[in-house]
Design an enzyme around this catalytic site. Structure first.
Site, PDB file in Angstrom:
ATOM      1  N   LYS A 117      12.632   1.256  20.551  1.00 45.19           N
ATOM      2  CA  LYS A 117      12.362  -0.131  20.965  1.00 45.19           C
ATOM      3  C   LYS A 117      12.714  -1.057  19.807  1.00 45.19           C
ATOM      4  CE  LYS A 117      10.532  -1.886  24.771  1.00 45.19           C
ATOM      5  NZ  LYS A 117      10.717  -1.278  26.099  1.00 45.19           N
ATOM      6  N   GLY A 160       3.044  -9.449  42.609  1.00 46.87           N
ATOM      7  CA  GLY A 160       4.321  -9.862  42.023  1.00 46.87           C
ATOM      8  C   GLY A 160       5.352 -10.047  43.116  1.00 46.87           C
ATOM      9  N   GLY A 179       8.839 -10.501  41.834  1.00 49.41           N
ATOM     10  CA  GLY A 179      10.028 -10.564  40.992  1.00 49.41           C
ATOM     11  C   GLY A 179      10.979  -9.431  41.337  1.00 49.41           C
ATOM     12  N   ASN A 180      11.746  -9.018  40.339  1.00 52.33           N
ATOM     13  CA  ASN A 180      12.779  -8.006  40.568  1.00 52.33           C
ATOM     14  C   ASN A 180      12.197  -6.705  41.144  1.00 52.33           C
ATOM     15  OD1 ASN A 180      14.073  -5.444  38.943  1.00 52.33           O
ATOM     16  ND2 ASN A 180      15.616  -6.744  39.898  1.00 52.33           N
TER      17      ASN A 180
HETATM   18  P1  NAD Z   1       9.836 -10.489  37.012  1.00 53.39           P
HETATM   19  O1  NAD Z   1       9.664 -11.424  35.882  1.00 53.39           O
HETATM   20  O2  NAD Z   1      11.097 -10.446  37.770  1.00 53.39           O
HETATM   21  O3  NAD Z   1       8.649 -10.738  38.087  1.00 53.39           O
HETATM   22  C1  NAD Z   1       7.312 -10.783  37.718  1.00 53.39           C
HETATM   23  C2  NAD Z   1       6.517 -11.244  38.937  1.00 53.39           C
HETATM   24  O4  NAD Z   1       5.126 -11.118  38.621  1.00 53.39           O
HETATM   25  C3  NAD Z   1       6.761 -12.701  39.301  1.00 53.39           C
HETATM   26  O5  NAD Z   1       6.781 -12.813  40.709  1.00 53.39           O
HETATM   27  C4  NAD Z   1       5.538 -13.411  38.726  1.00 53.39           C
HETATM   28  O6  NAD Z   1       5.228 -14.599  39.412  1.00 53.39           O
HETATM   29  C5  NAD Z   1       4.484 -12.354  38.983  1.00 53.39           C
HETATM   30  N1  NAD Z   1       3.265 -12.506  38.180  1.00 53.39           N
HETATM   31  C6  NAD Z   1       3.154 -12.750  36.854  1.00 53.39           C
HETATM   32  N2  NAD Z   1       1.860 -12.832  36.526  1.00 53.39           N
HETATM   33  C7  NAD Z   1       1.155 -12.629  37.653  1.00 53.39           C
HETATM   34  C8  NAD Z   1      -0.229 -12.592  37.978  1.00 53.39           C
HETATM   35  N3  NAD Z   1      -1.158 -12.764  37.049  1.00 53.39           N
HETATM   36  N4  NAD Z   1      -0.586 -12.358  39.264  1.00 53.39           N
HETATM   37  C9  NAD Z   1       0.327 -12.166  40.217  1.00 53.39           C
HETATM   38  N5  NAD Z   1       1.658 -12.198  39.982  1.00 53.39           N
HETATM   39  C10 NAD Z   1       2.052 -12.419  38.718  1.00 53.39           C
HETATM   40  O7  NAD Z   1       9.473  -9.046  36.399  1.00 53.39           O
HETATM   41  P2  NAD Z   1       9.958  -7.623  36.898  1.00 53.39           P
HETATM   42  O8  NAD Z   1      11.250  -7.294  36.245  1.00 53.39           O
HETATM   43  O9  NAD Z   1       9.830  -7.534  38.381  1.00 53.39           O
HETATM   44  O10 NAD Z   1       8.879  -6.688  36.207  1.00 53.39           O
HETATM   45  C11 NAD Z   1       7.575  -6.531  36.739  1.00 53.39           C
HETATM   46  C12 NAD Z   1       6.834  -5.452  35.968  1.00 53.39           C
HETATM   47  O11 NAD Z   1       7.585  -4.234  36.031  1.00 53.39           O
HETATM   48  C13 NAD Z   1       6.622  -5.699  34.464  1.00 53.39           C
HETATM   49  O12 NAD Z   1       5.407  -5.085  34.099  1.00 53.39           O
HETATM   50  C14 NAD Z   1       7.778  -4.969  33.819  1.00 53.39           C
HETATM   51  O13 NAD Z   1       7.482  -4.595  32.481  1.00 53.39           O
HETATM   52  C15 NAD Z   1       7.839  -3.743  34.723  1.00 53.39           C
HETATM   53  N6  NAD Z   1       9.135  -3.049  34.697  1.00 53.39           N
HETATM   54  C16 NAD Z   1      10.254  -3.693  35.085  1.00 53.39           C
HETATM   55  C17 NAD Z   1      11.459  -3.010  35.084  1.00 53.39           C
HETATM   56  C18 NAD Z   1      12.722  -3.669  35.563  1.00 53.39           C
HETATM   57  O14 NAD Z   1      13.744  -2.970  35.618  1.00 53.39           O
HETATM   58  N7  NAD Z   1      12.712  -4.933  35.937  1.00 53.39           N
HETATM   59  C19 NAD Z   1      11.504  -1.678  34.669  1.00 53.39           C
HETATM   60  C20 NAD Z   1      10.327  -1.027  34.304  1.00 53.39           C
HETATM   61  C21 NAD Z   1       9.141  -1.734  34.324  1.00 53.39           C
END
Ligand code: NAD
Length: 429
Positions: free
Chosen positions: A108, A220, A222-223
């Site tokens: 990291k 959530g 997001g992605n």
């Molecule tokens: P993102 O930023 O695309 O989406 C995050 C979502 O969470 C958003 O909709 C945001 O509004 C919501 N959110 C934030 N705080 C919140 C709360 N208190 N209550 C409800 N909703 C809330 O992020 P992502 O890429 O979808 O990642 C989400 C999680 O998955 C993170 O923990 C990230 O570390 C983990 N993760 C992501 C990936 C990846 O490839 N994107 C891989 C492994 C782990």
């Protein structure tokens, strides 16, 4: 008290490691090797700012263990970054790569900075400066960085360009998370969310539940959440609630629709941070409720896919008795103190570093494709992803049955054992 001394995530990661080391009876040499990091690089990065001044940023690359292959892990830009956060996340990457059975170790990186306060040119300088400091210790056969919190595909391309300038050749496998067409892999956008659902599909199979007979609630949008919902819907399931953070009100809201959310409709009213337009959602018939409503829904499946520490020893009590599976899309959504309650309730947990390993698995595919300079079609990427995630699920599931331990403990046991074996086979310990 400084933030670093107040909370030490590496001490927490080490405590978790010690607990599992006891469970598997790990020998003293392996314990000593694996509870600390193998190599650490701490450096200053001077950046000429737009106003002509020079600002010096603190940067890190930390390699926890590379017995199973070159290290893999993101580079974060964050104002509150600490060396112990980077250490903990590097260790965590080792376990995640091992549980997915990728031929990679864990690393990291980070820079203490707030990219919101930096112009694109200053960010480019910072990326290139990071590589100038780390270039002799990273690269396609040593350590492959990727985007992470507040870094993106553009940052990776600047970093790759600087690396290739120093190395004197084209090494697209030196960084992942690049844009498609510039060495990126198809399927990376879908990979984490789909990966969550590949493991969920197998869990339901083992519980003898048909996906089409189930409902789910997702934290959530997001992605990870959106692609998890996409595939889960394709399997016939029905998502009745999603939640997200509201930037204006600075609270989270749950969007409830008992007849099932319409993914495309919701996407059309969502910004690229995963924030849903509240008033338009109301117009579309969603009940919009503040707080932890997503957690108390009467559903079969919960998918936390937002942030860490959402299911605590308190909030776990909100979970409805109907819930059968918790598929952890986010990193660390469940506090360790909540685990005994989940077990008591008989909820099948797919632990985070298994459930969300689809992301790093696809990054590994990107590395492989980049090294070959030959890129696969989307279908090929996704079918290979399915094979890896399904195999990882069963490796953990079978061990949890055999040793009569939770899925989380089984995932740690499997990962730590694999890495220890790698160290032993190399004659290190
Ligand atoms: P993102 O930023 O695309 O989406 C995050 C979502 O969470 C958003 O909709 C945001 O509004 C919501 N959110 C934030 N705080 C919140 C709360 N208190 N209550 C409800 N909703 C809330 O992020 P992502 O890429 O979808 O990642 C989400 C999680 O998955 C993170 O923990 C990230 O570390 C983990 N993760 C992501 C990936 C990846 O490839 N994107 C891989 C492994 C782990």
């Amino acid at each position: 008290m400084s933030q670093e001394s107040a909370f030490n995530p590496f001490a927490t990661a080490q405590a978790e490691f010690d607990r599992i080391a006891d469970l598997i009876g790990l020998d003293a040499g392996a314990r000593q090797m694996l509870r600390s990091t193998q190599r650490e690089y701490h450096f200053n990065i001077p950046v000429r700012m737009d106003d002509g001044s020079v600002q010096v940023f603190q940067g890190y690359r930390i390699q926890h263990n590379d017995a199973r292959g070159p290290c893999k892990g993101g580079v974060r830009f964050h104002p509150q970054e600490t060396v112990n956060t980077v250490r903990a996340l590097a260790m965590w990457m080792t376990w995640k790569c091992a549980v997915a059975d990728l031929p990679l170790g864990g690393g990291k990186g980070g820079v203490i900075c707030d990219p919101h306060n930096l112009s694109p040119r200053e960010q480019e300088s910072l990326c290139r400066g990071w590589v100038r400091q780390a270039s002799s210790n990273v690269g396609p056969v040593r350590d492959i960085p990727a985007p992470d919190m507040m870094t993106n595909a553009q940052h990776m391309l600047w970093m790759l360009d600087e690396y290739e300038t120093i190395a004197g050749g084209r090494y697209p496998g030196a960084f992942t998370g690049k844009p498609v067409g510039m060495g990126g892999s198809l399927g990376r956008t879908e990979a984490t969310g789909y990966g969550v659902v590949y493991t969920l599909r197998e869990a339901l199979k083992e519980l003898e539940i048909k996906p089409r007979d189930t409902t789910a609630s997702v934290q959530g949008f997001g992605n990870v959440a959106q692609y998890a919902i996409e595939l889960y819907h394709r399997l016939g399931g029905k998502v009745v609630c999603v939640s997200c953070w509201d930037q204006n009100d600075e609270v989270s809201y749950s969007y409830v629709k008992p007849e099932g959310v319409d993914l495309e409709e919701l996407r059309s009213i969502t910004d690229h941070f995963g924030g849903i337009d509240k008033s338009r959602a109301k117009d579309l018939g969603y009940k919009v409720l503040p707080g932890e409503v997503w957690l108390s829904q009467e559903v079969d499946i919960l998918i936390p896919a937002a942030i860490e520490n959402q299911i605590t020893s308190e909030s776990v009590k909100l979970i409805h008795d109907k819930v059968k599976v918790l598929a952890e899309g986010a990193n660390g959504p469940t506090a360790p103190e909540a685990d005994p309650y989940l077990e008591e309730k008989g909820i099948f947990v797919i632990p985070d570093f298994l459930a969300n390993a689809g992301g790093v698995t696809c990054s590994y595919f990107e590395q492989v494709q980049s090294n070959m300079n030959y890129f696969w079609e989307l279908g090929e990427v996704l079918s290979k992803l399915d094979v890896k995630m399904t195999a990882a699920f069963y490796a953990v599931f079978d061990l949890s049955k055999k040793r009569d331990v939770s899925m989380r403990d089984a995932a740690y046991m499997l990962a730590i054992d694999r890495v220890a074996m790698g160290c032993r086979d190399r004659g290190w310990i």
